[in-house]
Design a protein around this motif. Structure first.
Motif, PDB file in Angstrom:
ATOM      1  N   ILE A 188      74.390   5.763  22.574  1.00 43.50           N
ATOM      2  CA  ILE A 188      74.443   4.654  21.612  1.00 43.50           C
ATOM      3  C   ILE A 188      75.039   3.414  22.263  1.00 43.50           C
ATOM      4  O   ILE A 188      74.514   2.307  22.139  1.00 43.50           O
ATOM      5  CB  ILE A 188      75.240   5.061  20.362  1.00 43.50           C
ATOM      6  N   ILE A 189      76.147   3.596  22.963  1.00 40.95           N
ATOM      7  CA  ILE A 189      76.823   2.452  23.597  1.00 40.95           C
ATOM      8  C   ILE A 189      75.897   1.768  24.602  1.00 40.95           C
ATOM      9  O   ILE A 189      75.869   0.531  24.694  1.00 40.95           O
ATOM     10  CB  ILE A 189      78.134   2.909  24.274  1.00 40.95           C
ATOM     11  N   LYS A 190      75.119   2.546  25.312  1.00 43.77           N
ATOM     12  CA  LYS A 190      74.223   1.963  26.312  1.00 43.77           C
ATOM     13  C   LYS A 190      73.081   1.158  25.693  1.00 43.77           C
ATOM     14  O   LYS A 190      72.451   0.345  26.371  1.00 43.77           O
ATOM     15  CB  LYS A 190      73.652   3.072  27.205  1.00 43.77           C
ATOM     16  N   LYS A 191      72.811   1.377  24.416  1.00 45.63           N
ATOM     17  CA  LYS A 191      71.716   0.687  23.746  1.00 45.63           C
ATOM     18  C   LYS A 191      72.144  -0.561  22.984  1.00 45.63           C
ATOM     19  O   LYS A 191      71.298  -1.358  22.559  1.00 45.63           O
ATOM     20  CB  LYS A 191      71.008   1.654  22.786  1.00 45.63           C
ATOM     21  N   MET A 238      65.469  -1.303  21.674  1.00 45.85           N
ATOM     22  CA  MET A 238      66.792  -0.745  21.437  1.00 45.85           C
ATOM     23  C   MET A 238      66.691   0.707  20.987  1.00 45.85           C
ATOM     24  O   MET A 238      67.274   1.608  21.592  1.00 45.85           O
ATOM     25  CB  MET A 238      67.545  -1.541  20.375  1.00 45.85           C
ATOM     26  N   TYR A 239      65.923   0.951  19.925  1.00 45.92           N
ATOM     27  CA  TYR A 239      65.897   2.288  19.324  1.00 45.92           C
ATOM     28  C   TYR A 239      65.099   3.292  20.141  1.00 45.92           C
ATOM     29  O   TYR A 239      65.536   4.406  20.403  1.00 45.92           O
ATOM     30  CB  TYR A 239      65.322   2.213  17.907  1.00 45.92           C
ATOM     31  N   GLY A 240      63.866   2.899  20.522  1.00 45.61           N
ATOM     32  CA  GLY A 240      62.981   3.840  21.192  1.00 45.61           C
ATOM     33  C   GLY A 240      61.689   3.996  20.411  1.00 45.61           C
ATOM     34  O   GLY A 240      61.266   3.093  19.689  1.00 45.61           O
ATOM     35  N   ASP A 241      61.061   5.162  20.498  1.00 49.14           N
ATOM     36  CA  ASP A 241      59.716   5.362  19.965  1.00 49.14           C
ATOM     37  C   ASP A 241      59.695   5.735  18.487  1.00 49.14           C
ATOM     38  O   ASP A 241      60.584   6.444  17.986  1.00 49.14           O
ATOM     39  CB  ASP A 241      58.991   6.444  20.761  1.00 49.14           C
ATOM     40  N   ILE A 242      58.628   5.278  17.833  1.00 46.86           N
ATOM     41  CA  ILE A 242      58.335   5.613  16.442  1.00 46.86           C
ATOM     42  C   ILE A 242      56.870   6.027  16.396  1.00 46.86           C
ATOM     43  O   ILE A 242      55.991   5.307  16.893  1.00 46.86           O
ATOM     44  CB  ILE A 242      58.568   4.408  15.516  1.00 46.86           C
ATOM     45  N   SER A 243      56.616   7.193  15.820  1.00 43.51           N
ATOM     46  CA  SER A 243      55.256   7.721  15.785  1.00 43.51           C
ATOM     47  C   SER A 243      54.624   7.498  14.409  1.00 43.51           C
ATOM     48  O   SER A 243      55.279   7.687  13.378  1.00 43.51           O
ATOM     49  CB  SER A 243      55.271   9.218  16.109  1.00 43.51           C
ATOM     50  N   ILE A 244      53.351   7.087  14.414  1.00 42.87           N
ATOM     51  CA  ILE A 244      52.568   6.994  13.177  1.00 42.87           C
ATOM     52  C   ILE A 244      51.268   7.752  13.409  1.00 42.87           C
ATOM     53  O   ILE A 244      50.571   7.520  14.398  1.00 42.87           O
ATOM     54  CB  ILE A 244      52.272   5.530  12.798  1.00 42.87           C
ATOM     55  N   LYS A 245      50.973   8.680  12.510  1.00 40.10           N
ATOM     56  CA  LYS A 245      49.757   9.475  12.670  1.00 40.10           C
ATOM     57  C   LYS A 245      49.072   9.648  11.317  1.00 40.10           C
ATOM     58  O   LYS A 245      49.729   9.608  10.273  1.00 40.10           O
ATOM     59  CB  LYS A 245      50.091  10.845  13.272  1.00 40.10           C
ATOM     60  N   PRO A 246      47.765   9.826  11.325  1.00 37.26           N
ATOM     61  CA  PRO A 246      47.044  10.044  10.063  1.00 37.26           C
ATOM     62  C   PRO A 246      47.404  11.395   9.444  1.00 37.26           C
ATOM     63  O   PRO A 246      47.528  12.397  10.147  1.00 37.26           O
ATOM     64  CB  PRO A 246      45.571  10.018  10.490  1.00 37.26           C
ATOM     65  N   LEU A 247      47.592  11.395   8.120  1.00 36.58           N
ATOM     66  CA  LEU A 247      47.781  12.640   7.387  1.00 36.58           C
ATOM     67  C   LEU A 247      46.459  13.129   6.814  1.00 36.58           C
ATOM     68  O   LEU A 247      46.182  14.319   6.774  1.00 36.58           O
ATOM     69  CB  LEU A 247      48.785  12.436   6.243  1.00 36.58           C
ATOM     70  N   ASN A 248      45.687  12.178   6.311  1.00 40.58           N
ATOM     71  CA  ASN A 248      44.368  12.442   5.758  1.00 40.58           C
ATOM     72  C   ASN A 248      43.580  11.138   5.806  1.00 40.58           C
ATOM     73  O   ASN A 248      43.962  10.213   6.520  1.00 40.58           O
ATOM     74  CB  ASN A 248      44.468  13.003   4.331  1.00 40.58           C
ATOM     75  N   ARG A 249      42.528  11.039   5.063  1.00 40.53           N
ATOM     76  CA  ARG A 249      41.677   9.852   5.130  1.00 40.53           C
ATOM     77  C   ARG A 249      42.300   8.637   4.464  1.00 40.53           C
ATOM     78  O   ARG A 249      41.830   7.516   4.635  1.00 40.53           O
ATOM     79  CB  ARG A 249      40.325  10.161   4.478  1.00 40.53           C
ATOM     80  N   LYS A 250      43.408   8.830   3.710  1.00 35.45           N
ATOM     81  CA  LYS A 250      44.016   7.715   2.990  1.00 35.45           C
ATOM     82  C   LYS A 250      45.481   7.478   3.324  1.00 35.45           C
ATOM     83  O   LYS A 250      46.031   6.435   2.991  1.00 35.45           O
ATOM     84  CB  LYS A 250      43.900   7.960   1.471  1.00 35.45           C
ATOM     85  N   GLU A 251      46.116   8.436   3.959  1.00 34.60           N
ATOM     86  CA  GLU A 251      47.563   8.348   4.163  1.00 34.60           C
ATOM     87  C   GLU A 251      47.939   8.559   5.622  1.00 34.60           C
ATOM     88  O   GLU A 251      47.228   9.219   6.387  1.00 34.60           O
ATOM     89  CB  GLU A 251      48.288   9.384   3.294  1.00 34.60           C
ATOM     90  N   SER A 286      65.989  -4.609   9.655  1.00 35.46           N
ATOM     91  CA  SER A 286      65.534  -5.909  10.157  1.00 35.46           C
ATOM     92  C   SER A 286      65.950  -6.141  11.607  1.00 35.46           C
ATOM     93  O   SER A 286      65.469  -7.060  12.264  1.00 35.46           O
ATOM     94  CB  SER A 286      66.078  -7.037   9.271  1.00 35.46           C
ATOM     95  N   GLU A 287      66.857  -5.304  12.124  1.00 33.37           N
ATOM     96  CA  GLU A 287      67.312  -5.461  13.511  1.00 33.37           C
ATOM     97  C   GLU A 287      66.315  -4.941  14.534  1.00 33.37           C
ATOM     98  O   GLU A 287      66.438  -5.244  15.721  1.00 33.37           O
ATOM     99  CB  GLU A 287      68.636  -4.726  13.713  1.00 33.37           C
ATOM    100  N   ILE A 288      65.356  -4.141  14.086  1.00 28.40           N
ATOM    101  CA  ILE A 288      64.441  -3.572  15.062  1.00 28.40           C
ATOM    102  C   ILE A 288      63.136  -4.365  15.094  1.00 28.40           C
ATOM    103  O   ILE A 288      62.636  -4.810  14.070  1.00 28.40           O
ATOM    104  CB  ILE A 288      64.170  -2.073  14.804  1.00 28.40           C
ATOM    105  N   ASN A 289      62.616  -4.547  16.285  1.00 31.88           N
ATOM    106  CA  ASN A 289      61.369  -5.285  16.519  1.00 31.88           C
ATOM    107  C   ASN A 289      60.382  -4.316  17.129  1.00 31.88           C
ATOM    108  O   ASN A 289      60.390  -4.055  18.338  1.00 31.88           O
ATOM    109  CB  ASN A 289      61.626  -6.479  17.443  1.00 31.88           C
ATOM    110  N   VAL A 290      59.523  -3.755  16.284  1.00 29.88           N
ATOM    111  CA  VAL A 290      58.690  -2.623  16.693  1.00 29.88           C
ATOM    112  C   VAL A 290      57.305  -3.089  17.118  1.00 29.88           C
ATOM    113  O   VAL A 290      56.576  -3.722  16.342  1.00 29.88           O
ATOM    114  CB  VAL A 290      58.555  -1.596  15.543  1.00 29.88           C
ATOM    115  N   LEU A 291      56.947  -2.792  18.364  1.00 24.37           N
ATOM    116  CA  LEU A 291      55.664  -3.193  18.930  1.00 24.37           C
ATOM    117  C   LEU A 291      54.808  -1.987  19.232  1.00 24.37           C
ATOM    118  O   LEU A 291      55.322  -0.866  19.437  1.00 24.37           O
ATOM    119  CB  LEU A 291      55.894  -3.994  20.217  1.00 24.37           C
ATOM    120  N   LYS A 292      53.509  -2.199  19.233  1.00 21.19           N
ATOM    121  CA  LYS A 292      52.571  -1.108  19.552  1.00 21.19           C
ATOM    122  C   LYS A 292      52.724  -0.747  21.029  1.00 21.19           C
ATOM    123  O   LYS A 292      52.699  -1.607  21.899  1.00 21.19           O
ATOM    124  CB  LYS A 292      51.134  -1.547  19.251  1.00 21.19           C
TER     125      LYS A 292
END
Length: 502
Positions: free
Chosen positions: A154-157, A418-431, A494-500
């Protein structure tokens, strides 16, 4: 003239004695009514005066719908009151000549780095303890909240956290800087902050059940369990996060009986049972106003409210109110002392977002100061009743809009430096489903809301629903995501700036 001075002195003594009244016989009926009106699961209270226990008792249950009575030895989370223990561990090292309050942090932790190199080089232990880093309130919460990251990780980030004000310009309450302070103790002593805390404070104060280590806490047979409200205002039990990575700032567990010993030592100038835990002069520095910080208005705070080392300090008439609150998931605590009257009070509860500890503190201060302006009970109860019985605010969904791209195309790995990776994946055709790599609590279902905004239905009840928007460039390529997230304990999305990423 001599007679006049004698009258002044007599009046002063009379007032001082008069102002120390705590009506013990009224405490229990007040607490019983309080617990009924505000649906408090469990509560424990301890009061010390003139180095003697005048009240210590538990009420209610340790866990909802179970016969697990609270007593004065039940351990609760004390939240940010833990910060005062971290200041005390550093004070002990000051007494031993091993550190000084104005030593540079980098002299002990070379890896400590903030956004501005000048601030990194000049940041001191005093700065750590007084919330004057220039960061925004509760900065860095995503790093530790229900996170697997270690203290050092945490301190290093934190070097990626951007300040919102000048260094030492004005205060903004922090947790992560007290985590840094705890690591200095470890570096100087060669043992963990937790071990030093136990050896030099808990053991010497007969605080045998108090702990900063989650595994020790969970093995205690007299443990209070945390409770929160769900979206239908129904009280439920939740599992407490480990909290080891933020223990120096917020995850000590203790009981009212053992916290009484802590207050006795503090009120007795650092001495407990003839054993000097910390010198009077160092303790005086800990309690001394270090930075003006009027966090709350009258009647508790005023324009002279300040922060010492791990303590709010407020002058009131001729008295000095020294206090701190503590809150973690499902727990809320309050400790206050009036040092010149030799009075200390600890209040521990196992329910979040209920003002029970606040109202009990107000009632006791009303007795001590004989000040009816501290009677907020009916006002607060009325507000709470309206909140409970009122219709929940519902945000209207915009119909007849469609996402810019197919659901599958939103999936992928996103990242914040700062934080690292965030994953987004399809659950179904709508979610879709979102999950943060270091924090299991931040996992939920994404339902289309309008255009490229999705509603986040977090799986854990502690995280309120939020909204996520995918950001595109002119070629309709996804650049990243932004959050619109409701209030959450010590976390600011709001502190995180998440890019693809991919």
């Amino acid at each position: 003239m001599k007679k006049f001075l004698s009258l002044i002195l007599l009046f002063g003594v009379t007032f001082n004695l008069y102002s120390q009244k705590i009506q013990v016989d009224l405490i229990e009926p007040f607490i019983n009514q309080l617990m009924k009106d505000f649906e408090v699961t469990g509560l424990s209270i301890g009061i010390v005066k003139n180095d003697s226990i005048i009240y210590s008792k538990g009420y209610g249950t340790r866990k909802i719908n179970e016969n697990l009575p609270v007593n004065q030895n039940t351990i609760f989370g004390i939240g940010s009151i833990s910060k005062s223990f971290t200041a005390l561990t550093l004070g002990i090292l000051v007494d031993e000549g091993k550190i000084s309050w104005d030593d540079r942090v980098k002299d002990y932790l070379p890896y400590f780095e903030l956004y501005d190199p000048y601030v990194s080089e000049n940041f001191t232990i005093r700065d750590l303890l007084t919330h004057r880093s220039g960061l925004k309130e509760i900065s860095g919460g995503t790093l530790w909240y229900h996170s697997e990251l270690s203290r050092k990780d945490i301190i290093k980030k934190i070097k990626y956290l951007e300040p919102v004000s000048g260094f030492r310009e004005k205060p903004a309450y922090q947790n992560i800087m007290y985590l840094v302070a705890g690591e200095i103790v470890s570096e100087v002593t060669g043992i963990s902050w937790d071990e030093f805390l136990k050896n030099r404070i808990f053991d010497k104060l007969d605080m045998t059940n108090s702990t900063s280590i989650s595994s020790v806490r969970e093995s205690n047979k007299n443990l209070a369990f945390p409770h929160v409200w769900n979206e239908n205002f129904k009280k439920i039990f939740v599992n407490q996060e480990k909290g080891d990575n933020l223990a120096p700032a917020g995850f000590i567990y203790s009981s009212s009986n053992e916290m009484i010993n802590y207050m006795r030592m503090l009120l007795n100038d650092g001495v407990f049972k003839k054993d000097t835990i910390i010198s009077k002069s160092t303790l005086k520095e800990i309690f001394k106003p270090q930075i003006i910080y009027p966090i709350q208005g009258s009647p508790f705070g005023n324009e002279f409210t300040s922060y010492g080392f791990g303590w709010w300090v407020t002058p009131r008439n001729n008295d000095k109110l020294i206090e701190h609150n503590g809150g973690i998931d499902g727990m809320h605590a309050k400790l206050f002392m009036i040092k010149n009257l030799n009075i200390g009070v600890i209040i521990l509860t196992n329910i979040s977002k209920e003002p029970a500890a606040f109202l009990l503190k107000a009632k006791l201060l009303e007795q001590i100061f004989e000040d009816k302006s501290l009677d907020f009970y009916e006002t607060v109860k009325g507000y709470r009743d309206r909140r409970v019985n009122g219709a929940p605010k519902v945000r209207t969904k915009v119909n007849n809009t469609s996402p810019s791209v197919e659901i599958n195309n939103y999936g992928g790995i996103y990242t914040d430096k700062m934080y690292g990776d965030i994953s987004i994946k399809p659950l179904n055709r709508k979610e879709l489903e979102i999950s943060f790599s270091h924090s299991s609590i931040f996992k939920g279902k994404l339902e289309h809301w309008h255009f490229d905004t999705f509603k986040i239905d977090w799986y854990d009840i502690r995280v309120p629903d939020g909204y996520l928007t995918f950001n595109f460039n002119s070629n309709r390529e996804i650049l990243g995501i932004s959050f619109e997230q409701g209030s959450l304990l010590d976390v600011d999305f709001s502190e995180i700036n998440v890019l693809k990423k991919e």
